[in-house]
Design a protein around this motif. Structure first.
Motif, PDB file in Angstrom:
ATOM      1  N   SER A   1      24.376  12.500  -2.785  1.00 52.75           N
ATOM      2  CA  SER A   1      23.165  13.292  -2.965  1.00 52.75           C
ATOM      3  C   SER A   1      22.869  13.445  -4.445  1.00 52.75           C
ATOM      4  O   SER A   1      23.786  13.630  -5.256  1.00 52.75           O
ATOM      5  N   TYR A   2      21.589  13.384  -4.799  1.00 51.70           N
ATOM      6  CA  TYR A   2      21.174  13.509  -6.191  1.00 51.70           C
ATOM      7  C   TYR A   2      20.014  14.504  -6.268  1.00 51.70           C
ATOM      8  O   TYR A   2      19.141  14.510  -5.389  1.00 51.70           O
ATOM      9  N   PRO A   3      19.976  15.318  -7.289  1.00 50.45           N
ATOM     10  CA  PRO A   3      18.865  16.278  -7.417  1.00 50.45           C
ATOM     11  C   PRO A   3      17.570  15.566  -7.820  1.00 50.45           C
ATOM     12  O   PRO A   3      17.592  14.568  -8.542  1.00 50.45           O
ATOM     13  N   VAL A   4      16.455  16.103  -7.345  1.00 49.65           N
ATOM     14  CA  VAL A   4      15.144  15.577  -7.726  1.00 49.65           C
ATOM     15  C   VAL A   4      14.778  16.162  -9.079  1.00 49.65           C
ATOM     16  O   VAL A   4      14.651  17.368  -9.241  1.00 49.65           O
ATOM     17  N   GLN A   5      14.629  15.293 -10.069  1.00 48.96           N
ATOM     18  CA  GLN A   5      14.357  15.748 -11.435  1.00 48.96           C
ATOM     19  C   GLN A   5      12.910  16.167 -11.625  1.00 48.96           C
ATOM     20  O   GLN A   5      12.621  17.150 -12.306  1.00 48.96           O
ATOM     21  N   SER A   6      11.977  15.414 -11.028  1.00 53.93           N
ATOM     22  CA  SER A   6      10.573  15.750 -11.223  1.00 53.93           C
ATOM     23  C   SER A   6       9.736  15.152 -10.097  1.00 53.93           C
ATOM     24  O   SER A   6      10.150  14.201  -9.437  1.00 53.93           O
ATOM     25  N   ILE A   7       8.565  15.733  -9.879  1.00 47.68           N
ATOM     26  CA  ILE A   7       7.627  15.247  -8.867  1.00 47.68           C
ATOM     27  C   ILE A   7       6.264  15.097  -9.522  1.00 47.68           C
ATOM     28  O   ILE A   7       5.814  15.991 -10.245  1.00 47.68           O
ATOM     29  N   ASN A   8       5.637  13.971  -9.299  1.00 46.06           N
ATOM     30  CA  ASN A   8       4.337  13.716  -9.897  1.00 46.06           C
ATOM     31  C   ASN A   8       3.408  13.110  -8.847  1.00 46.06           C
ATOM     32  O   ASN A   8       3.736  12.093  -8.228  1.00 46.06           O
ATOM     33  N   ALA A   9       2.272  13.746  -8.587  1.00 46.42           N
ATOM     34  CA  ALA A   9       1.297  13.250  -7.612  1.00 46.42           C
ATOM     35  C   ALA A   9       0.289  12.354  -8.316  1.00 46.42           C
ATOM     36  O   ALA A   9      -0.262  12.728  -9.358  1.00 46.42           O
ATOM     37  N   GLU A  10       0.059  11.171  -7.788  1.00 48.29           N
ATOM     38  CA  GLU A  10      -0.896  10.230  -8.361  1.00 48.29           C
ATOM     39  C   GLU A  10      -1.924   9.816  -7.320  1.00 48.29           C
ATOM     40  O   GLU A  10      -1.590   9.639  -6.148  1.00 48.29           O
ATOM     41  N   GLU A  11      -3.163   9.684  -7.753  1.00 51.19           N
ATOM     42  CA  GLU A  11      -4.226   9.213  -6.870  1.00 51.19           C
ATOM     43  C   GLU A  11      -4.483   7.739  -7.166  1.00 51.19           C
ATOM     44  O   GLU A  11      -4.829   7.371  -8.286  1.00 51.19           O
ATOM     45  N   LYS A  12      -4.305   6.898  -6.162  1.00 47.09           N
ATOM     46  CA  LYS A  12      -4.494   5.467  -6.334  1.00 47.09           C
ATOM     47  C   LYS A  12      -5.354   4.924  -5.205  1.00 47.09           C
ATOM     48  O   LYS A  12      -5.474   5.530  -4.143  1.00 47.09           O
ATOM     49  N   PHE A  13      -5.972   3.784  -5.469  1.00 55.92           N
ATOM     50  CA  PHE A  13      -6.833   3.154  -4.482  1.00 55.92           C
ATOM     51  C   PHE A  13      -6.324   1.745  -4.205  1.00 55.92           C
ATOM     52  O   PHE A  13      -5.864   1.045  -5.105  1.00 55.92           O
ATOM     53  N   THR A  14      -6.405   1.361  -2.950  1.00 49.90           N
ATOM     54  CA  THR A  14      -6.000   0.006  -2.599  1.00 49.90           C
ATOM     55  C   THR A  14      -7.044  -0.981  -3.105  1.00 49.90           C
ATOM     56  O   THR A  14      -8.243  -0.714  -3.060  1.00 49.90           O
ATOM     57  N   GLY A  15      -6.591  -2.095  -3.604  1.00 48.14           N
ATOM     58  CA  GLY A  15      -7.489  -3.126  -4.118  1.00 48.14           C
ATOM     59  C   GLY A  15      -7.604  -4.268  -3.141  1.00 48.14           C
ATOM     60  O   GLY A  15      -6.868  -4.342  -2.141  1.00 48.14           O
ATOM     61  N   PRO A  16      -8.537  -5.175  -3.374  1.00 50.88           N
ATOM     62  CA  PRO A  16      -8.679  -6.342  -2.486  1.00 50.88           C
ATOM     63  C   PRO A  16      -7.464  -7.252  -2.595  1.00 50.88           C
ATOM     64  O   PRO A  16      -6.756  -7.255  -3.602  1.00 50.88           O
ATOM     65  N   LYS A  17      -7.237  -7.994  -1.553  1.00 47.30           N
ATOM     66  CA  LYS A  17      -6.120  -8.926  -1.549  1.00 47.30           C
ATOM     67  C   LYS A  17      -6.321  -9.982  -2.633  1.00 47.30           C
ATOM     68  O   LYS A  17      -7.427 -10.477  -2.821  1.00 47.30           O
ATOM     69  N   LYS A  18      -5.265 -10.294  -3.358  1.00 50.74           N
ATOM     70  CA  LYS A  18      -5.364 -11.243  -4.461  1.00 50.74           C
ATOM     71  C   LYS A  18      -5.652 -12.648  -3.939  1.00 50.74           C
ATOM     72  O   LYS A  18      -5.202 -13.032  -2.857  1.00 50.74           O
ATOM     73  N   HIS A  19      -6.411 -13.401  -4.729  1.00 49.65           N
ATOM     74  CA  HIS A  19      -6.683 -14.787  -4.377  1.00 49.65           C
ATOM     75  C   HIS A  19      -5.403 -15.612  -4.513  1.00 49.65           C
ATOM     76  O   HIS A  19      -4.506 -15.285  -5.293  1.00 49.65           O
ATOM     77  N   TYR A  20      -5.345 -16.697  -3.745  1.00 43.80           N
ATOM     78  CA  TYR A  20      -4.219 -17.610  -3.869  1.00 43.80           C
ATOM     79  C   TYR A  20      -4.293 -18.359  -5.195  1.00 43.80           C
ATOM     80  O   TYR A  20      -5.369 -18.632  -5.723  1.00 43.80           O
ATOM     81  N   THR A  21      -3.127 -18.684  -5.728  1.00 46.92           N
ATOM     82  CA  THR A  21      -3.000 -19.594  -6.860  1.00 46.92           C
ATOM     83  C   THR A  21      -2.243 -20.825  -6.361  1.00 46.92           C
ATOM     84  O   THR A  21      -1.799 -20.873  -5.206  1.00 46.92           O
ATOM     85  N   TYR A  22      -2.086 -21.829  -7.218  1.00 43.96           N
ATOM     86  CA  TYR A  22      -1.299 -23.001  -6.829  1.00 43.96           C
ATOM     87  C   TYR A  22       0.092 -22.575  -6.362  1.00 43.96           C
ATOM     88  O   TYR A  22       0.595 -23.023  -5.325  1.00 43.96           O
ATOM     89  N   ALA A  23       0.712 -21.683  -7.142  1.00 44.55           N
ATOM     90  CA  ALA A  23       2.094 -21.281  -6.842  1.00 44.55           C
ATOM     91  C   ALA A  23       2.181 -20.543  -5.511  1.00 44.55           C
ATOM     92  O   ALA A  23       3.043 -20.845  -4.678  1.00 44.55           O
ATOM     93  N   THR A  24       1.290 -19.566  -5.279  1.00 44.57           N
ATOM     94  CA  THR A  24       1.383 -18.768  -4.055  1.00 44.57           C
ATOM     95  C   THR A  24       0.970 -19.572  -2.820  1.00 44.57           C
ATOM     96  O   THR A  24       1.509 -19.363  -1.732  1.00 44.57           O
TER      97      THR A  24
END
Length: 331
Positions: A110-133
């Motif tokens: 068990s480990y103590p929680v040092q800090s809590i931070n709430a962030e607001e984020k938005f999902t983005g569109p799926k990334k386009h394929y590249t040669y590698a992917t």
């Protein structure tokens, strides 16, 4: 560097594995580069050499770690890794694992929680394929509820498959991103109209064909022949007529102008209209934007043209009497 000489043996299947040998095999750098080798060749040799000796380095060993955090009435889950031995990944930026390294965490502690931070984020569109992917997807196809699927093609043929799709203009390259063209969208939308033809764009179906090809080439060929017979028998041709895009109006007869393979032609050609705009005029290419400008009575941007004797000149194109004429800027 960091390579183990003892790993150079027939027992090392990362180096020598006859079962994996197919139509082509990888480049093996065993000779010194000759004098006079260019910089590009030296760079390619260096990449192949580095990748080859990666197989002789120590293995990359890590623990997969899952962390459950309970904060008041909320439960959170996190994943990470604990690296035990960097091995062949040491100093290799291309192969660095993007999973968070949380070495030092022990099981059932068990480990103590040092800090809590709430962030607001938005999902983005799926990334386009590249040669590698895209090559990675061809090697390890993924489909929901389909289980493990066979790879499409071989490491030696996947690049050729992509080249064919590029050459047929079903996809195009923008920066590093691979995008589908209007021609590709038209193909996909029409294949989906037929239960038989949609198999051509089904990941599970095409990978199943790949397995059949590897297991029994003769039977695979017979099955494909039967597939083609069924498609020809059951598919209505009129369903797949393309909706031609209108480029503009003919300045001679007023009917629609359509894009052909080598020119822009008038829909009234069957009635005798002779108007046509060739895609190459005096060695300069006419784009769709150029054609739209000409049909609306405007001139094109400055074009670099070539005479029959090879000399070059610059001019703008305009339409006069249904024919392309040169217009020169005053200097």
């Amino acid at each position: 560097r960091d390579a183990q000489e003892a790993a150079i043996s027939a027992e090392n299947k990362r180096l020598f594995n006859t079962a994996q040998l197919q139509d082509h095999h990888a480049l093996v750098p065993l000779a010194v580069l000759p004098q006079g080798t260019g910089q590009e060749e030296s760079n390619i040799y260096g990449i192949v050499l580095e990748r080859f000796f990666t197989a002789l380095k120590k293995p990359y060993i890590y623990n997969a770690i899952k962390i459950d955090a309970n904060i008041k009435e909320y439960a959170f889950t996190g994943n990470g890794i604990g690296v035990l031995q960097s091995g062949w990944k040491k100093g290799n930026q291309d192969d660095e694992d993007m999973t968070q390294n949380i070495s030092g965490v022990t099981e059932n502690s068990s480990y103590p929680v040092q800090s809590i931070n709430a962030e607001e984020k938005f999902t983005g569109p799926k990334k386009h394929y590249t040669y590698a992917t895209l090559l990675q997807l061809m090697e390890n196809p993924r489909e929901v509820d389909a289980g493990k699927l066979a790879g499409l093609g071989t490491p030696a043929t996947r690049g050729g498959i992509l080249k064919n799709i590029f050459d047929r203009q079903y996809i195009t390259l923008k920066g590093k991103s691979i995008l589908i063209t209007d021609k590709g969208k038209f193909l996909i939308s029409n294949l989906q109209k037929s239960d038989e033809l949609k198999k051509l764009i089904s990941i599970p179906e095409t990978t199943r064909w790949e397995e059949e090809l590897q297991n029994d080439t003769k039977q695979f060929l017979e099955n494909i022949k039967q597939f083609v017979r069924d498609v020809i028998k059951n598919t209505k041709v009129e369903t797949y007529r393309s909706e031609k895009e209108i480029t503009g109006k003919c300045p001679v007869c007023g009917k629609n102008i359509y894009e052909g393979q080598k020119n822009y032609y008038c829909a009234g050609y069957r009635e005798g209209c002779k108007f046509v705009l060739w895609k190459t005029v005096a060695g300069a290419d006419l784009s769709t934007a150029d054609v739209s400008a000409l049909l609306s009575g405007k001139q094109t941007r400055l074009k670099k043209c070539k005479k029959k004797d090879g000399k070059t000149f610059e001019a703008r194109f305009v339409l006069e009497g249904g024919e392309v004429k040169f217009r020169f800027d005053n200097k």
